[in-house]
Structure formats: C-alpha cells, structure tokens
Design a protein around this motif. Structure first.
Motif, PDB file in Angstrom:
ATOM      1  N   THR A   1      27.117  -6.024 -14.830  1.00 47.17           N
ATOM      2  CA  THR A   1      26.277  -6.415 -15.965  1.00 47.17           C
ATOM      3  C   THR A   1      27.050  -6.621 -17.261  1.00 47.17           C
ATOM      4  O   THR A   1      26.949  -7.676 -17.894  1.00 47.17           O
TER       5      THR A   1
ATOM      6  N   LYS B   1      20.075  -7.220 -22.382  1.00 47.74           N
ATOM      7  CA  LYS B   1      20.448  -7.506 -20.997  1.00 47.74           C
ATOM      8  C   LYS B   1      21.279  -6.378 -20.394  1.00 47.74           C
ATOM      9  O   LYS B   1      21.037  -5.970 -19.243  1.00 47.74           O
ATOM     10  N   VAL B   2      22.239  -5.848 -21.152  1.00 52.59           N
ATOM     11  CA  VAL B   2      23.055  -4.766 -20.600  1.00 52.59           C
ATOM     12  C   VAL B   2      22.245  -3.471 -20.497  1.00 52.59           C
ATOM     13  O   VAL B   2      22.470  -2.657 -19.590  1.00 52.59           O
TER      14      VAL B   2
ATOM     15  N   GLY C   1      20.208  -3.921 -17.400  1.00 54.34           N
ATOM     16  CA  GLY C   1      21.057  -3.864 -16.216  1.00 54.34           C
ATOM     17  C   GLY C   1      21.473  -2.458 -15.835  1.00 54.34           C
ATOM     18  O   GLY C   1      21.880  -2.219 -14.696  1.00 54.34           O
TER      19      GLY C   1
ATOM     20  N   THR D   1      27.807 -10.345 -19.001  1.00 53.34           N
ATOM     21  CA  THR D   1      26.993 -10.597 -20.188  1.00 53.34           C
ATOM     22  C   THR D   1      27.850 -11.033 -21.373  1.00 53.34           C
ATOM     23  O   THR D   1      27.480 -11.942 -22.127  1.00 53.34           O
ATOM     24  N   PHE D   2      28.995 -10.403 -21.547  1.00 50.17           N
ATOM     25  CA  PHE D   2      29.868 -10.714 -22.677  1.00 50.17           C
ATOM     26  C   PHE D   2      31.031 -11.637 -22.296  1.00 50.17           C
ATOM     27  O   PHE D   2      32.021 -11.715 -23.030  1.00 50.17           O
ATOM     28  N   LYS D   3      30.901 -12.345 -21.190  1.00 52.22           N
ATOM     29  CA  LYS D   3      31.994 -13.180 -20.693  1.00 52.22           C
ATOM     30  C   LYS D   3      32.394 -14.255 -21.702  1.00 52.22           C
ATOM     31  O   LYS D   3      33.574 -14.467 -21.988  1.00 52.22           O
TER      32      LYS D   3
ATOM     33  N   LYS E   1      19.913 -10.205 -27.666  1.00 53.18           N
ATOM     34  CA  LYS E   1      19.695 -10.696 -26.305  1.00 53.18           C
ATOM     35  C   LYS E   1      20.706 -10.090 -25.341  1.00 53.18           C
ATOM     36  O   LYS E   1      20.361  -9.681 -24.231  1.00 53.18           O
ATOM     37  N   GLN E   2      21.964 -10.018 -25.765  1.00 54.84           N
ATOM     38  CA  GLN E   2      23.009  -9.472 -24.904  1.00 54.84           C
ATOM     39  C   GLN E   2      22.864  -7.968 -24.715  1.00 54.84           C
ATOM     40  O   GLN E   2      23.014  -7.453 -23.602  1.00 54.84           O
TER      41      GLN E   2
END
Length: 273
Positions: free
Chosen positions: A162, A234-235, A238, A166-168, A230-231
């Motif tokens: 996750t 998401k984490v 996850g 997410t931070f890719k 948003k990020q």
C-alpha cells in the motif's frame, strides 16, 4: 413365306451383312465443330486476372533506408544480453548476503536485529521474542522500533502493498516517521485504563512519510489537504487487514497527528476508524 434355315456358315455371314447395310442411316451423327466466333467472344468477355504486387512492408522500407554501414539484424548478429560483469555479480551477492545477515523474522525484507525477551514494569507488559526493526521493504524507519514478529510482518506487508504504490509518483517513499513503538503504558496514557498494545509489542504509530527528495507528508498537515488527503486516506484504509486496529485523525483527539496500527485481533474483525 417359307423360313429359310442357315445351314452354311458363309451364307449366314453374307446374309447378316446385307441386313445390316439395309438398316444403316444414310448419314452418321457427328458433333459439330464450335464456331470460331464463340472462342473469340469468350476471350473478350473473360477478364485477364493477374495478381497485384503487394506493397512493401514498413520493415522492408525501413531496412532499405538504413545506412550501408549499419548491418541488418539476423540470426548471426542478433541482439543478445551482455554477460553481467563479474565485479557487479560480486557486489550483488555481497549485498544480498548483508541483507540476509541483517534480516529478522525469517524475511529478508525485514531488516533489524533480534532483542529477545523484553520485560515490562507492569505485569501485563513485555514481549517474549522481540525484534528491533530498522527498515521494511527497503523503506527505513526514522528510529529503530521494537515489536514482535507478527507486527513486523504486518508492517512490511502494509508498506509493500500500500504505502510504496500510493507514493510511487510523488516519491518514492524512503522513510516512515515513527511517533511511538514499544512502551509499557496504558491506552492513551490514561490512569486506570487497560494496557495499550504498545506495551505488548504489537503496535506502532506512524506520523509521516518522507520522500526521496526530502519532502515529508505528515498526518497532521496532510489529512485535510489535497493531494495529501487522498494519499493518506488510501494508506490508512490499506492498513485495515494487515493490522487488527487502525486509528487515524477521525477516530479521536489522541490520534489527530498519527496513525495507530496494532495487530490485536477481535471476534468482530478489523477495527478501523
């Protein structure tokens, strides 16, 4: 008329020949020759069908346009991967060897060192087989965090599945900001409350995520701002699954600046808030 018998062979043959000639038609039936005009007409009507040349393919055109000094690729000069230099193989081998040596919990992606039994000041605190984690899935921790292997494996799973994806684009993420790990205390440090999962080595608090360029996305400042919100959402979502309890800024005032993650399990399932 009296019937004449055929007693002599020569006479009978002559008689049969005379009878046959009498019954033959005057003209024989012979197939007519096809008129020449019919053949000429067929030749005119029938089109002269010939195969049309197929246009040259882009590959052939490109090959024709190549400079003479550049050879065409073929079985004898195809592109093949170069053999990895021996020095590079040696470096890769030594790196993997170092990672294996520094790994814990039977996973090369979990780096740290074994601590053994950790005794708590309170009877309910302590860890039977503790480890001190320094990185998971190639992402470092801002400070070594003490926990049990179950929590270390959950942290590694969360970061790999996750956090990193997410931070890719924004990152890559290189470090987790650790707000708290093992500590023999009650929940939220309230007097008379039950022992926190931190006191059992089954919890870790994450307050931010550091990117490769030095940027730090904090829970406190990013939770209500885009695109960080948003990020971070998401984490946080996850983590529900690898961990049994996931608390964030929406849970209460105690968690407004960090994510609380622990591996406690409940009959009702994962508790995320």
């Amino acid at each position: 008329m009296r019937k004449i018998g055929c007693s002599h062979l020569i006479f009978c043959v002559a008689l049969a020949a005379t009878t046959a000639n009498a019954a033959a038609p005057e003209t024989s039936i012979v197939p007519l020759t096809r008129p020449e005009t019919t053949q000429a007409m067929v030749a005119v009507v029938t089109p002269n069908i010939r195969p049309v040349l197929r246009p040259a393919s882009p590959q052939v055109t490109a090959a024709a346009a190549r400079p003479a000094e550049l050879p065409l690729l073929g079985p004898e000069n195809s592109i093949r991967p170069f053999v990895r230099p021996e020095a590079l193989e040696q470096r890769v081998f030594l790196k993997k060897r170092k990672l294996r040596k520094g790994s814990v919990c039977g996973d090369i992606d979990i780096q740290g060192k074994p601590v053994g039994r950790v005794k708590g000041k309170i009877k309910a605190c302590g860890i039977k087989d503790a480890v001190q984690i320094t990185s998971v899935s190639g992402v470092g921790l801002s400070r070594p965090a003490t926990m049990d292997c179950g929590t270390a494996q959950a942290l590694n799973n969360w970061v790999d599945k996750t956090v990193k994806p997410t931070f890719k684009r924004r990152g890559p993420v290189v470090e987790l900001q650790v707000a708290a790990h093992y500590a023999c205390r009650t929940r939220n440090n309230r007097k008379g409350a039950r022992i926190s999962e931190h006191g059992k080595g089954r919890a870790i608090d994450i307050s931010g995520f550091k990117m490769a360029d030095g940027e730090v996305v904090t829970v406190l400042n990013g939770w209500r701002k885009n695109p960080s919100k948003k990020q971070l959402t998401k984490v946080w979502r996850g983590a529900c699954g690898p961990f049994g309890t996931v608390l964030g800024p929406n849970s209460d005032r105690y968690h407004r600046d960090h994510f609380h993650l622990d591996t406690a399990r409940y009959r009702s399932g994962t508790y995320c808030r």
